[in-house]
Design a protein around this motif. Structure first.
Motif, PDB file in Angstrom:
ATOM      1  N   HIS A 184       1.274 -34.644  48.422  1.00  0.00           N
ATOM      2  CA  HIS A 184       1.268 -34.700  46.951  1.00  0.00           C
ATOM      3  C   HIS A 184       0.761 -33.379  46.388  1.00  0.00           C
ATOM      4  N   VAL A 185       1.226 -33.051  45.206  1.00  0.00           N
ATOM      5  CA  VAL A 185       0.900 -31.767  44.583  1.00  0.00           C
ATOM      6  C   VAL A 185       0.683 -31.944  43.082  1.00  0.00           C
ATOM      7  N   VAL A 186       0.233 -30.868  42.450  1.00  0.00           N
ATOM      8  CA  VAL A 186       0.197 -30.839  40.984  1.00  0.00           C
ATOM      9  C   VAL A 186       1.431 -30.064  40.532  1.00  0.00           C
ATOM     10  N   CYS A 215      -6.865 -41.160  45.397  1.00  0.00           N
ATOM     11  CA  CYS A 215      -7.753 -40.222  44.708  1.00  0.00           C
ATOM     12  C   CYS A 215      -9.202 -40.599  44.981  1.00  0.00           C
ATOM     13  N   ALA A 216     -10.100 -39.791  44.456  1.00  0.00           N
ATOM     14  CA  ALA A 216     -11.531 -40.014  44.684  1.00  0.00           C
ATOM     15  C   ALA A 216     -11.959 -41.385  44.177  1.00  0.00           C
ATOM     16  N   VAL A 217     -11.495 -41.742  43.000  1.00  0.00           N
ATOM     17  CA  VAL A 217     -11.934 -43.007  42.404  1.00  0.00           C
ATOM     18  C   VAL A 217     -11.478 -44.193  43.252  1.00  0.00           C
ATOM     19  N   SER A 229       0.783 -35.165  38.685  1.00  0.00           N
ATOM     20  CA  SER A 229       0.384 -35.176  40.087  1.00  0.00           C
ATOM     21  C   SER A 229       1.319 -36.056  40.901  1.00  0.00           C
ATOM     22  N   GLY A 230       1.244 -35.905  42.221  1.00  0.00           N
ATOM     23  CA  GLY A 230       2.047 -36.749  43.106  1.00  0.00           C
ATOM     24  C   GLY A 230       3.284 -36.024  43.578  1.00  0.00           C
ATOM     25  N   LEU A 231       4.407 -36.760  43.625  1.00  0.00           N
ATOM     26  CA  LEU A 231       5.665 -36.155  44.073  1.00  0.00           C
ATOM     27  C   LEU A 231       6.738 -36.259  42.989  1.00  0.00           C
ATOM     28  N   SER A 252      -4.516 -34.558  44.391  1.00  0.00           N
ATOM     29  CA  SER A 252      -3.760 -34.014  43.248  1.00  0.00           C
ATOM     30  C   SER A 252      -4.012 -34.778  41.953  1.00  0.00           C
ATOM     31  N   GLN A 253      -4.164 -36.096  42.072  1.00  0.00           N
ATOM     32  CA  GLN A 253      -4.369 -36.863  40.845  1.00  0.00           C
ATOM     33  C   GLN A 253      -5.723 -36.567  40.214  1.00  0.00           C
TER      34      GLN A 253
END
Lengths: 168, 406
Positions: free
Chosen positions: B371-373, A92-94, B355-357, B339-340
């Motif tokens: 990965h998706v929501v 992720c971005a963080v 999020s993720g799988l 997604s996260q």
């Protein structure tokens, strides 16, 4: 891009957004194909997880337990000094931006200096008092400490760096 | 409106009026009757169901028996084939380890690439120990008959086991397991068919008396019931062929110094004191289902999912990966946003998604994205919940995912 400056520089969010789109120290297959980066000799170790091997670099792969962040950090250390730092993988971005910024900040620092930076970063993430002056753009992640579910994101790449630095 | 009545049965909504819960595939909310039933066990009964020495102590025993029958009715199975376990994961591990003795080297186990980790990793153990092979059948998101064909096409002389979910937890596809099992057994009646019904049973019943499925597993907590309790259905053929994987009290008849004998019936697979409070709650959740018009509620959610898909599709940068299928699950991604980060943003807006799988870690090859929501619904999900999600996504701008902490 200029470093984050509380008074009149870009906002923390601009810093993070900028490096999210244009990471400075991230390597991937496009990096391998870019002739201007030929000073690195690296090969694909695990394409699915974006793990490489770089000649002369020590690496550490770190994953977060509850999400899919998967980041590998590569450090070239010579005579106790970090000469270069790169990372690969996804997250992720963080997690990606914190790793990217730290890769920039620790270059040309001794292991002891890097440990001090990491120590202050860990304190920041834990809401403890820390020295803002040595964390530079990483101060962008100050508020992550208030979001328990994102603290692990802020540690994925950073812990990988710490593992290499702490190694004898 | 009958649906508002459902919602009133969940104290959770009163306790969390601001929160939109769209992670029911991870665990469902519980109606108050379920919560009250677990409390009733501790506050009023609290005896061990193994104790049948008094009428009072026998109450717990009766509830366990009654729950077994309620569950058997839900599956249209004989209650003697229904074994309580801590959950579907435990059940699949037990089944895999007990079937290990029937597996030889080079035998093949067919799974689909949409399986949850709990229906993948137990088979890795067998592959390792028995030098068997795992063969993966491709899941087709939009045509379940193609998924069935893909499974059937993998069958050969070496096929020993076929294990699949009739409701997948990420992609949200549904397979008619009873019918597929018949087709499998027509090819080779000796192939062992195992169905992971964990997601499916949240909103549909099964018909095992009219099927030749060998094993079915599920978890109460996806069925409006408590965590820590689930089951495995074992058909007559295997009930006496396999040994208990866990041994101890409550499953043996006699112990001599050199040997022991087993109890008959489901007890032989239920060593130790089972999760009694969980069974009380499961009892209440199964009774709760009896008060619902399940088919009607199921169709309502299918329509709600399609409405969600249509509305989200209108938003630039959003891709729905299982658009328009009959499902309780929608998976989507937003160009350029991890997604996260998006799920975390939705969390900040009081919308709980995932999020993720979601543990279906081979499924990235089905949707061609890492990965998706995931948005997942249940019978208590309202149009209002879905409208809130649509509204937040309509107003989302790149960068908003950092709101609140950067």
């Amino acid at each position: 891009m200029d470093s984050f400056n509380k008074k009149n520089g870009p906002s923390m969010r601009e810093v993070v957004s900028y490096y999210l789109d244009k990471p400075m120290n991230k390597i991937d297959l496009s990096f391998l194909n870019d002739k201007s980066n030929t000073k690195l000799t690296f090969s694909v170790k695990d394409d699915a997880n974006g793990i490489y091997e770089i000649e002369g670099y020590e690496s550490f792969n770190n994953k977060s337990s509850s999400c899919i962040d998967n980041i590998t950090v590569y450090l070239k250390i010579d005579n106790n000094i970090v000469i270069d730092a790169k990372f690969s993988g996804f997250g992720c971005a963080v997690s990606t931006v914190s790793t990217d910024l730290l890769c920039r900040i620790i270059v040309n620092k001794t292991k002891e200096e890097v440990k001090l930076i990491l120590d202050n970063y860990f304190k920041m993430i834990s809401s403890e008092e820390y020295d803002e002056s040595i964390l530079d753009d990483l101060n962008a992640f100050q508020s992550v400490a208030e979001h328990a579910h994102r603290i692990k994101c802020a540690l994925v790449g950073v812990n990988a760096i710490s593992k290499i630095i702490e190694k004898k | 409106m009958i649906h508002n009545r459902i919602r009133d049965d969940f104290r959770w909504f009163k306790n969390n009026p601001e929160i939109v819960y769209l992670d029911s595939a991870a665990t469902s909310l519980k109606p108050y009757s379920v919560v009250d039933a677990t409390i009733k066990y501790y506050e009023y009964h609290c005896t061990n169901p193994h104790n049948s020495d008094s009428t009072f102590a026998y109450k717990a025993h009766k509830i366990v028996d009654e729950t077994r029958k309620l569950l058997a009715d839900f599956l249209n199975a004989n209650h003697n084939n229904v074994v309580f376990t801590p959950g579907a994961t435990f059940s699949l591990n037990m089944i895999a380890s007990s079937l290990s003795k029937f597996i030889n080297s080079d035998d093949e186990i067919i799974l689909t690439n949409a399986e949850h980790a709990s229906n993948i990793l137990p088979w890795f153990e067998i592959r390792e120990n028995k030098k068997a092979n795992i063969v993966y059948a491709d899941t087709n998101i939009f045509d379940n008959s193609k998924t069935e064909k893909n499974i059937l096409s993998k069958i050969n002389d070496k096929t020993k086991i076929i294990s699949f979910a009739n409701g997948t937890n990420l992609i949200g596809t549904e397979i008619d397991a009873e019918s597929l099992s018949k087709k499998i057994k027509e090819i080779n009646p000796n192939i062992i068919v195992i169905v992971d019904a964990t997601q499916y049973l949240g909103h549909k019943m099964m018909d095992l008396k009219n099927s030749n499925i060998d094993f079915v597993v599920g978890s109460a907590h996806k069925m409006l019931g408590p965590t820590g309790i689930g089951f495995m259905y074992i058909n007559d053929t295997f009930f006496n062929k396999i040994n208990p994987m866990v041994v101890g009290g409550g499953m043996n008849h006699a112990i001599r110094k050199e040997y022991y004998t087993l109890l008959d019936g489901p007890s032989k697979f239920e060593a130790g004191t089972i999760n009694v409070a969980g069974i009380y709650g499961f009892n209440a959740s199964l009774k709760y289902y009896q008060t619902l018009d399940m088919e009607k509620e199921c169709n309502r959610i299918y329509e709600l999912k399609k409405y969600l898909d249509d509305e989200l599709s209108k938003i630039k940068n959003i891709t729905i990966h299982n658009k328009g299928i009959n499902s309780f699950i929608t998976i989507f991604s937003y160009d350029g946003i991890f997604s996260q980060d998006l799920a975390s943003y939705l969390g900040l807006q009081n919308i709980i998604v995932r999020s993720g799988l979601s543990c279906a870690k081979l499924a990235d090859e089905i949707i061609n994205i890492p990965h998706v929501v995931r948005v997942s619904m249940h019978f208590y999900t309202s149009k209002n919940d879905i409208d809130k999600l649509i509204d937040v996504m309509k107003n989302f701008k790149k960068g908003d995912e950092f709101n609140g902490f950067i």
